[in-house]
Design a protein around this motif. Sequence first.
Motif, mmCIF file in Angstrom:
data_model
loop_
_atom_site.group_PDB
_atom_site.id
_atom_site.type_symbol
_atom_site.label_atom_id
_atom_site.label_comp_id
_atom_site.label_asym_id
_atom_site.label_seq_id
_atom_site.Cartn_x
_atom_site.Cartn_y
_atom_site.Cartn_z
ATOM 1 N N ASP A 14 50.193 -26.262 5.057
ATOM 2 C CA ASP A 14 50.038 -27.712 4.945
ATOM 3 C C ASP A 14 48.701 -28.071 4.306
ATOM 4 O OD1 ASP A 14 52.491 -28.055 6.123
ATOM 5 O OD2 ASP A 14 51.677 -28.418 8.144
ATOM 6 N N GLN A 15 47.642 -27.359 4.706
ATOM 7 C CA GLN A 15 46.330 -27.618 4.113
ATOM 8 C C GLN A 15 46.330 -27.275 2.633
ATOM 9 O OE1 GLN A 15 43.927 -25.146 6.637
ATOM 10 N NE2 GLN A 15 43.458 -26.791 8.074
ATOM 11 N N ARG A 16 47.011 -26.205 2.300
ATOM 12 C CA ARG A 16 47.080 -25.813 0.895
ATOM 13 C C ARG A 16 47.813 -26.866 0.068
ATOM 14 N NH1 ARG A 16 50.735 -25.091 -3.345
ATOM 15 N NH2 ARG A 16 49.731 -23.732 -4.864
ATOM 16 N N GLU B 29 42.776 -33.336 -11.040
ATOM 17 C CA GLU B 29 41.750 -32.785 -11.937
ATOM 18 C C GLU B 29 42.305 -31.660 -12.801
ATOM 19 O OE1 GLU B 29 38.994 -34.314 -12.026
ATOM 20 O OE2 GLU B 29 39.270 -35.517 -10.200
ATOM 21 N N GLU B 30 43.631 -31.516 -12.781
ATOM 22 C CA GLU B 30 44.319 -30.472 -13.555
ATOM 23 C C GLU B 30 43.866 -29.076 -13.147
ATOM 24 O OE1 GLU B 30 43.768 -31.327 -17.684
ATOM 25 O OE2 GLU B 30 45.075 -33.090 -17.639
ATOM 26 N N ILE B 31 43.645 -28.907 -11.836
ATOM 27 C CA ILE B 31 43.278 -27.608 -11.275
ATOM 28 C C ILE B 31 44.452 -27.101 -10.457
ATOM 29 C CG2 ILE B 31 41.680 -26.359 -9.779
ATOM 30 C CD1 ILE B 31 39.613 -28.554 -10.357
ATOM 31 N N THR B 32 44.916 -25.917 -10.781
ATOM 32 C CA THR B 32 46.070 -25.347 -10.095
ATOM 33 C C THR B 32 45.608 -24.400 -8.999
ATOM 34 O OG1 THR B 32 47.368 -25.487 -12.135
ATOM 35 C CG2 THR B 32 48.221 -24.065 -10.377
ATOM 36 N N LEU B 33 46.163 -24.575 -7.823
ATOM 37 C CA LEU B 33 45.830 -23.730 -6.680
ATOM 38 C C LEU B 33 46.926 -22.688 -6.491
ATOM 39 C CD1 LEU B 33 43.430 -23.824 -4.684
ATOM 40 C CD2 LEU B 33 44.939 -24.969 -3.060
ATOM 41 N N PRO B 34 46.575 -21.415 -6.359
ATOM 42 C CA PRO B 34 47.605 -20.379 -6.181
ATOM 43 C C PRO B 34 48.243 -20.440 -4.804
ATOM 44 C CG PRO B 34 45.424 -19.421 -5.986
ATOM 45 C CD PRO B 34 45.226 -20.856 -6.390
ATOM 46 N N CYS C 262 45.053 -17.378 -1.776
ATOM 47 C CA CYS C 262 43.808 -18.073 -1.414
ATOM 48 C C CYS C 262 43.142 -17.413 -0.210
ATOM 49 C CB CYS C 262 44.106 -19.539 -1.111
ATOM 50 S SG CYS C 262 44.581 -20.532 -2.540
ATOM 51 N N ASN C 263 43.936 -17.092 0.801
ATOM 52 C CA ASN C 263 43.372 -16.481 2.012
ATOM 53 C C ASN C 263 42.796 -15.094 1.730
ATOM 54 O OD1 ASN C 263 43.853 -18.615 3.759
ATOM 55 N ND2 ASN C 263 45.930 -17.965 4.213
ATOM 56 N N LEU D 247 34.973 -24.946 -1.470
ATOM 57 C CA LEU D 247 36.061 -23.999 -1.245
ATOM 58 C C LEU D 247 36.378 -23.220 -2.517
ATOM 59 C CD1 LEU D 247 38.259 -22.879 0.649
ATOM 60 C CD2 LEU D 247 39.738 -24.745 -0.141
ATOM 61 N N LEU D 248 36.436 -23.915 -3.652
ATOM 62 C CA LEU D 248 36.727 -23.239 -4.917
ATOM 63 C C LEU D 248 35.598 -22.289 -5.310
ATOM 64 C CD1 LEU D 248 38.294 -26.131 -7.047
ATOM 65 C CD2 LEU D 248 39.478 -24.217 -5.956
#
Length: 683
Positions: free
Chosen positions: A171-173, A183-188, A193-194, A226-227
């Motif tokens: 959910d946080q992800r 911002e056009e940033i893609t999160l895996p 991430c973990n 975080l990033l």
Amino acid sequence: MLMTDFQHKAAAAANGQLHHGEASDPAFSPDRASLLETPVEYMPGAATLPQMPWDAFMSQAPPEPKAPSMSSSVSSQDHLNQPPFNNLNTIQPLQTQLPPIMERQSSLNSGLVPTFPSLTDSLPVSGSPTPNALSPWPSTTGPISPVNYRRSPGPTQALTLIRPTQVLTEDQRTSLASVLAAEEITLPATDECNKHLSTYFNLFHHHMPFLHPESFTPGAVQPALLLAVVSIGALYNFDREQAFAFHHGSRLLVNKFLHSEDNFDSRKCPLWTMQSLLLNMIFESWSGGPQGLEWACSIKSLLANMVAGNKYELTLRTKARGNTLITRDEWIEDEGCRRTYYAVYIFFGMLTMTFNHTPAMSFNELECLQMPSSESLWNLPGKSDEAWRESLAATNTMTLKEAHDELFQGRNAKYSAFATRVMINALFLEVWNLRRSSESLQDVVLEWKIRIALETWERSLDMCEPEVIIVPLSTPHRSHPLIFNAMAVYRNCRARLEVDLKGIQEALRYHNSFEVAAQMSAARDAVKRSHEMIRIIEQCFECIEIAALQGINWVAKTSATNWSIEHPLCGFDLMVILSLWLYRLEVDDERATDEEISMYSKVRNLFDDDAYGSTEKLSSTVARVWGSMFDGVVVWGISKLMGESFKLHSEALIGYEGEVDAETDAAMPTMPETGFMTMETAY
């Protein structure tokens, strides 16, 4: 394909997934041969040591036992005969005397099979990417922290292994991904991430512990921080594409925040902006590219200004609190601020050491600041405020200025491991100012005081507050990794009091290995042959001996992820000095003294002569072997630059016969492309 396989094997070793035979190469570790089923060839042609032409240098003296060797798994009894050393008088191989700072008891035998099943089981599934003290494979086992489990400040505490709480939920992800999408940033994926989060706190955090692991909640921290954290975690996982994506995303968010403030005020700048900016600058500075370094240097003053403003607010907050008992949350906030300021101070010091940049933050800026607490207190589980308060009351509270004054007056000081690292950084900057100021160059009294302070700092290591936490890193030093890192800086300080390598440091700014190698060769006149230089060569010997005792192939595979960036950066100067000093002994007409002969023999005894034939000198061998250690498995690209420069330097030392004019140094021998290991760096 071959280098990709090396990278995968290094990452697998970091995650404890290698079998016995893949964990270490016995060819460089004599004592480990019985532990391994089959050897693994790691860097053929690069890390294998050739047979040296010692016929011209070593004598036919009665054989004596020799020190642990860097090159072979064959018993030292097979290598006792030493050829002559004509122009250095006669040399008898000497038993290497191991430096007292290192714990010399081998940690790589069957007696160290882990006996901590409960701790082993508690290691996180997604984030134990390093061979560590609890590893079931002895070949990847290293000494563990602490020095003494029962001497920590405060009440008696059990030996603890930090359980990472930095876990991003699905959910946080999803919530974070929606914010970053604007911002056009893609999160895996969440697991990815973990994995990077866990790697950061297992591998990088212990070398610069300014974040509070227990209160670092991925769903609550600012996306920019975080990033920045996961970008460095991705580097240590050898996922450079993701690392750069995270890094640029963090930079974008920090930049947007700073520009959104109409009237920028450093006093109102939140702590996360400093922490994010610091991690971004670390990423760029050690990435291995001149553009990243240029960017980092262009905003040094901005970060220093943020620290000054935030520190002023911390001072006001502390005064307003008065004699009121501080709460644990308030202490964590204040300690996090102090640790961030000191981390910036250390980072700026490393920029000065590596590139000869003028320090962006002075000692006076932080002199009234309380020194960092012990890592045990900083990582104390939040179950009992009473236990925390008892530990806090037992902590030695000393300001930076008070610790500085104690050292310069020759009095031992007791402080934490992090404070030890801070103090050696302060002493390094004293040395740098001494050598860069025209007034200081004439100040014999100041130089004498600095030497006293360095000696006192070394003695104070015995009083350092021990830790009761297990750090899952494999290092040769039986204490917290911060002490191991501080010792690397200490050796560099000692060397810089005698030898100035300013030209090499400035060449490193532009990341051209041929230019760096040319400056290394041109610096040979700066390395004198004197009694004082012998003391510096002893520091250089200790530096390379650490790798010899661990096994050169083992260091090449694991140091990138287990050791901090301080070691290749600090060792760079020492190995330049050592190789040039050895070269001068080999070619000078001046007769060698007994001290020089003895030291040459100690370095010589680190190498076996049962490999293939070669025409290399010992000076060239030292340069080539050191370069091979740090340009194979690459986390920080600067180490690859240094490794390639040492290989070129090694070739130059082979080619020189007698004194050569400085103008010819630029014409370095052209190295075939196959001579280097092709690997993309971090920039």
